[in-house]
Design a protein around this motif. Sequence first.
Motif, mmCIF file in Angstrom:
data_model
loop_
_atom_site.group_PDB
_atom_site.id
_atom_site.type_symbol
_atom_site.label_atom_id
_atom_site.label_comp_id
_atom_site.label_asym_id
_atom_site.label_seq_id
_atom_site.Cartn_x
_atom_site.Cartn_y
_atom_site.Cartn_z
ATOM 1 N N ASN B 509 55.324 61.833 56.487
ATOM 2 C CA ASN B 509 56.394 61.011 55.949
ATOM 3 C C ASN B 509 56.376 61.134 54.426
ATOM 4 N N PRO B 510 57.266 61.941 53.861
ATOM 5 C CA PRO B 510 57.234 62.207 52.409
ATOM 6 C C PRO B 510 57.488 60.952 51.577
ATOM 7 N N GLU B 511 57.948 59.875 52.199
ATOM 8 C CA GLU B 511 58.179 58.647 51.426
ATOM 9 C C GLU B 511 56.879 58.002 50.973
ATOM 10 N N LEU B 512 55.828 58.367 51.685
ATOM 11 C CA LEU B 512 54.544 57.721 51.398
ATOM 12 C C LEU B 512 53.940 58.254 50.104
ATOM 13 N N PHE B 513 53.223 57.378 49.414
ATOM 14 C CA PHE B 513 52.401 57.725 48.252
ATOM 15 C C PHE B 513 53.146 58.585 47.237
ATOM 16 N N THR B 514 54.294 58.127 46.855
ATOM 17 C CA THR B 514 55.045 58.900 45.875
ATOM 18 C C THR B 514 54.430 58.768 44.494
ATOM 19 N N THR B 515 53.768 57.641 44.237
ATOM 20 C CA THR B 515 53.209 57.451 42.895
ATOM 21 C C THR B 515 51.755 57.882 42.797
ATOM 22 N N ALA B 516 51.056 57.873 43.898
ATOM 23 C CA ALA B 516 49.630 58.202 43.841
ATOM 24 C C ALA B 516 49.396 59.588 44.425
ATOM 25 N N ALA B 517 48.929 60.492 43.576
ATOM 26 C CA ALA B 517 48.674 61.849 44.064
ATOM 27 C C ALA B 517 47.367 61.908 44.838
ATOM 28 N N THR B 518 46.411 61.142 44.388
ATOM 29 C CA THR B 518 45.096 61.168 45.045
ATOM 30 C C THR B 518 44.670 59.741 45.368
ATOM 31 N N TYR B 519 43.606 59.647 46.105
ATOM 32 C CA TYR B 519 43.084 58.328 46.458
ATOM 33 C C TYR B 519 42.587 57.608 45.213
ATOM 34 N N TYR B 520 42.084 58.373 44.232
ATOM 35 C CA TYR B 520 41.667 57.751 42.975
ATOM 36 C C TYR B 520 42.843 56.998 42.351
ATOM 37 N N ASP B 521 44.006 57.655 42.278
ATOM 38 C CA ASP B 521 45.191 56.991 41.722
ATOM 39 C C ASP B 521 45.527 55.744 42.525
ATOM 40 N N TYR B 522 45.378 55.863 43.813
ATOM 41 C CA TYR B 522 45.704 54.752 44.702
ATOM 42 C C TYR B 522 44.801 53.548 44.408
ATOM 43 N N VAL B 523 43.489 53.837 44.307
ATOM 44 C CA VAL B 523 42.519 52.771 44.038
ATOM 45 C C VAL B 523 42.779 52.172 42.658
ATOM 46 N N ARG B 524 43.001 53.062 41.702
ATOM 47 C CA ARG B 524 43.237 52.598 40.332
ATOM 48 C C ARG B 524 44.463 51.693 40.275
ATOM 49 N N ALA B 525 45.523 52.115 40.983
ATOM 50 C CA ALA B 525 46.757 51.341 40.971
ATOM 51 C C ALA B 525 46.562 49.992 41.657
ATOM 52 N N ARG B 526 45.775 49.964 42.684
ATOM 53 C CA ARG B 526 45.546 48.717 43.409
ATOM 54 C C ARG B 526 44.842 47.675 42.541
ATOM 55 N N HIS B 527 43.978 48.154 41.652
ATOM 56 C CA HIS B 527 43.256 47.219 40.801
ATOM 57 C C HIS B 527 43.917 47.063 39.448
ATOM 58 N N GLN B 528 45.150 47.558 39.336
ATOM 59 C CA GLN B 528 45.862 47.497 38.071
ATOM 60 C C GLN B 528 45.987 46.055 37.587
ATOM 61 N N ALA B 529 46.263 45.148 38.506
ATOM 62 C CA ALA B 529 46.477 43.752 38.115
ATOM 63 C C ALA B 529 45.196 43.152 37.526
ATOM 64 N N ALA B 530 44.095 43.414 38.190
ATOM 65 C CA ALA B 530 42.833 42.837 37.721
ATOM 66 C C ALA B 530 42.315 43.558 36.484
ATOM 67 N N LEU B 531 42.559 44.854 36.415
ATOM 68 C CA LEU B 531 42.031 45.651 35.314
ATOM 69 C C LEU B 531 43.193 46.375 34.637
ATOM 70 N N PRO B 532 43.962 45.652 33.833
ATOM 71 C CA PRO B 532 45.206 46.241 33.337
ATOM 72 C C PRO B 532 45.015 47.406 32.376
ATOM 73 N N ASN B 533 43.963 47.418 31.615
ATOM 74 C CA ASN B 533 43.842 48.544 30.682
ATOM 75 C C ASN B 533 42.563 49.345 30.924
ATOM 76 N N GLN B 534 42.515 50.483 30.275
ATOM 77 C CA GLN B 534 41.421 51.428 30.486
ATOM 78 C C GLN B 534 40.057 50.805 30.138
#
Lengths: 379, 993
Positions: B509-534
């Motif tokens: 399903n190409p609709e999935l994971f359009t913003t996250a190329a890898t699982y790292y991006d996925y994890v990083r994005a999930r914790h974006q709220a708690a850890l907003p900056n680098q």
Amino acid sequence: MNVTDTINQDKTPPNGHNGATMMHSAFEEPFREPLVLGNPSLHDVTEKISSIPVLTPNLKYMITLFVFASMALWGLGCMGYTIATGIGVWGLNNPVGWGWDITNFVFWIGIGHAGTLISAILFLFRQKWRTAINRSAEAMTLFAVLCALIFPLLHTGRPWVAFYWLTPYPNQMQMWVNFRSPLVWDVFAVSTYGTVSLLFWYIGLVPDLATMRNYVKSKLGQTLYGIFSLGWTGSMRHWHIYEISYMILAGLSTPLVLSVHTVVSMDFATSVLPGWHTTIFPPYFVAGAIFSGFAMVMTLLVIAREVLDLKQYITLKHFDNMNKIILATGMMVGYAYAMEFFIAQYSGNPYESSVFINRASGDYAWAYWIMVSCNVISP
Amino acid sequence: MSNSLLSGGKRYWKSSDEFLIANNQENTHQEFSADYDKPPVFESPVTRRTFMALLSASMAVGAAACRRPSHKLVPTVKAVEYRTPGIPNYYTTVYQNGNAAIGVLVKTTEGRPIKIDGNDRHSASMGVSSSRIQASLLSLYDPDRVLRRPRIKGGDSSVNNAISTIADACKVAMADGKSVRVLMHEHSSPSLSALTSEIESKIPNLKFVPLPATIADGSASANMAILGINGEIVPDLSKADVIVSVDADVLGTDKNSVYHIRNFSSKRKPSKKNLEMNMLVAVESMMSLTGANADCRFAVAPTEFEQVLASILKEVLAAKGTSAVGTGVASSVSSASNSHGKKIAEMLLKAGDKGVVVTGAHLSANANAMALCINLALGSIGAGKALDNSHILPNSGVKSTAITALRDELKAKSVGVAIFADVNPEYSGDREMKALIAGIGKRVSLSQYADETSEICSVNLPTTHYLEAWGDAVSFDGTLSIQQPMIAPLNESSISIADAMMQIAKALNPELFTTAATYYDYVRARHQAALPNQAEWELALQNGIIKTTEVISAVTPIVNEAAAAQWTSISSNAKSGKTIAHIHLSPNVYDGDMANNGWMQELPNPITKVTWGNIAAMSSKTAAAMNAAIGDMIRISTANGSIEVPAFVQEGMADDVVSVMTGYGRTAGGKVMESVGANVYKLLGAGESLGYISVTLEKTGANEVIAVTQGHNSIDGRDIVRDFTLAEFAAGHAKAEHPMIPHDLSIVDSYEYKGHRWGMTIDMSACIGCNACTTACQAENNIPAVGKDQVIKGREMHWIRLDRYYSTDKEGNVETLFQPMLCQHCENAPCENVCPVAATTHSPEGLNEMTYNRCVGTRYCLNNCPYKVRRFNFLNWHKNEKTPMDLVFNPEVTVRMRGIMEKCTFCVQRINEAKFHAKDHGRSRVNDGEVITACQQACPAGAIIFGDMNDKTSRVYASKNTDDRNFRVLEELNVRPSITYHGKIRNKSVVKA
């Protein structure tokens, strides 16, 4: 077999030398059994003994050589395998760090004692019957010491460094050996013993080598015997120096008979292990050494006498004398066995007693009882 | 042999044999290892050619055979950031023991992880670790894992090809109207959970089903019914005074054992001033590590567990009233009567709300429900209590419903593609499951090893180790950690399961994971709220935990009284049949996940001390009834299959119970694990897992030598271990048995230690015998595993031997003592003066030092060591170590070649590091606590204290000089060890704080 005595026929015999008295012993001491049967002349003795290294070996000799050479080669193969693979190919483990290696070492060193005893102590006590067997006993001592040296070297994890790191020598590591270690004492005791035994054997051999030099026909033989006989002519002066040096060496080696196995026994006696940590070990080991050494001399001579046809020269009388020593030392060893048990019980130390109870009734009880029956009961 | 000099009447023994001998029941004395009578020469058959080769080579071999293998050094062409050669870096990550998250700190040198320890900021670890965590390092470098390639239908392929093949297969199946099922292992990752639900929501025919090797739903079912909590509550043992364990191996095979041991042992160190101590009561049928540490232990048949619990519940309700659980419960247990239960209830009632009952999740839901009601009645459930109802093990809900649904689907043949994601049902499945799997059209395996399941899959895709992949994990108390990779995947054609699933899902399903190329991006994005900056992200990585503002607080439990009444009746499904097998997890290889780990295979089982394989542990009575001796092969059979394992007589077993461990009997996937032990899962029928099954036993007539590291030595009544009851300790008896031994027998003055003088104390009361120290030492000091044959010969190399002793209390119950035995660093060391080459010497700081380069291997020191802690390299143990296995070595510690003696060094490399550090800071002395030995660092019980005995402010000084329990082992030898032990205290009567 002492060829020296035969020289006396051709050269002027010095007074009181063994060779002369041997020949006349039958007359001077009529109540004793003669040391040599058949009353051969000195020349006969020379002929007989000197011919052994020269003549083409007979079949009996070849068979014996084959059997023992095969065994030696097998041993060599096993040594190669051990060195190449590691000491783990033996059944040693933790906490039993030593096994047949050290047993063999103690065994061979012990056997070596008979040679020195026969050469030195019996010489000092003027036991004339020793002359028939002393050379073979001394040779056996030398080979026994060599065999003994194989084992402590081979039993180490890294024999390629052990053979020189155990000796004190100035080195770039600025390391000395640990003089507190009984293993270092061993190195000194055994190397001293080996050196003295070699000298003793060689000095005693010089007149015989001269006889051989005169006897052999081949050029090579004459040259080699010539070199090693150190220009022996059999002059009075030579005999005089020979007698003195032989006496001195005999004096030197006499304490060694007692010291070497005493030191070897300290490998065990100075440790903290129950069953090893006992003061009875030095005399016990020395008695055991003489005991086993004589037994080995006899074992070898029984074969040599048969194979080389020497029944005339090595008589039952000699065996009888050796048996007496075996009997005496066997009783000493038997006493030591008993005393070990007594002390273990008397000390009240449960660990000590446990070791001895286990020795007589545990997994290795069969070995213990074979030992007791062979060493104490059967002799 | 019981006429001990010193131990004052109480008798300790190591093995059942020794016990029998002392009682003159048997006349075989196992003083020697089991194969002492085997011919040792030529391990492998020697052919004529080999023999001749050896013969001819034997002259030259002395010189040629003794070289170490040479290695080439490759310089770094491009310098790497953050790296100073020789200085290690430490990174945090998180280890998941199934669904339990444990934060760890990984030491890396030159970019390779070489040691794993607990992260002290993480609540489930608190800086300590377990042997399994330590050993997970070795799996990273396992050649059987690393040297694998993706395979499609048996041919080598690439990751991308494998993924597109899987995706295509899924497409075909879905087009065919069939479904795709992804079978997952347990995990505690919120991101992975989110990922799976996202995929499930977008691809309707694809579903994730948990299929762990072992399933234990009892606790979750009971909690669900009564409290409405679908999961297991994780107890905090530090908050309990009386802990009753009903077949719950909290200190042993529990997923959070590290946490439990830490909490349990924190209240096991009484002193004269503070006699407070907890009490552990164990009810069990086998001898578990928890039972071995119990102050009071009842060995009962598994059929009796519910009786005992019902009886406790009845007594507790009688005393506390039924207000907490409702009257229905009281009536359902009214008929219960059990003498053990009454005694236990008495102890629990004394502790009140500080009394807690923990039950094995593998027990029936009824048993778990009864325990829950006892805890409710006692009031030990709630915020701040021992059982905090907000401390729920993640993803620990009931799994059997989903699995049953899967079975139905498989029976209906509606599953087109099965993706096995790090699960191995071909090995761990029951008989029915294996048959059902065989019927699936397309099977695909994503796994670390080419295991049994991979063999029946058409596509094999290697997956990464947890130290190679990104992820996250949450622990039971809400502590969230990021799992960061320590090293790029050693297997270049491997991929993490999450990444693989993302790519497969994207293909479907190409609709999935359009913003996250890898699982790292996925994890990083999930914790974006708690850890907003680098910066915050990096801080979270640095700390190993994410500080969340959200605090989960426990609410007062709401009890479903009707359900409680219904579930607390004694269940009728009591096992029929005479003999019952207890299937339990191996403390080392667990359910089989660590089976290819040499460290874990060789680590002695904490209780039985058996290595390399599983056994049928049974009581001496059971063994005698079937005339089985130790090592006789026993065939254990059920209707579903049979296995053959060697019999082993174990103290403390209930009669007619045979306990066997999971995790052995692997047939594919790795050189280490194949054909070690027997596969217990073969006995299981549909729906059966851990727990109890009826079996029949018979002797096969064959026998096998068990590689047991303890039991072939006897102690002959020596005063080696000491234990006291708390009452005896309070009365001052702990010192009474100190032998009167003069200490100044030497004619020369003792050496004066002017600088540091290192020493250690080990608290046998805190030590629970978990083996973490042994494995930590193995990892730190490059200690090899030697294999089953060599262990049988007594040549195991562990520097720390965890000795286990048995004794009996006044009632004749078996008691167990643990004593870690390592080099005692004696002041008058008997090993030192016998070494001819001065390879082992005393340092001016009191260390008994071993100079490997100088050692020639006479083994005299080994003979003369009274503690038997020296280890000899009989063979080149590293010979078969293949790349990348050699990357695991600690560069600070020499790798020993054959022919060399070794032993504990007190982690001299760590001492030196601390000294350099002190020097850098301009100090002449190392401060207390700056040197932490590997064993001390790992020890979850906090039983080991190391430090400078010359420093009067140090913990070790205080521990040696103020503790009444302090004693030296084999003091009568006057070797003056630097390690002292603290005698074990048992709490036989409840002392209220």
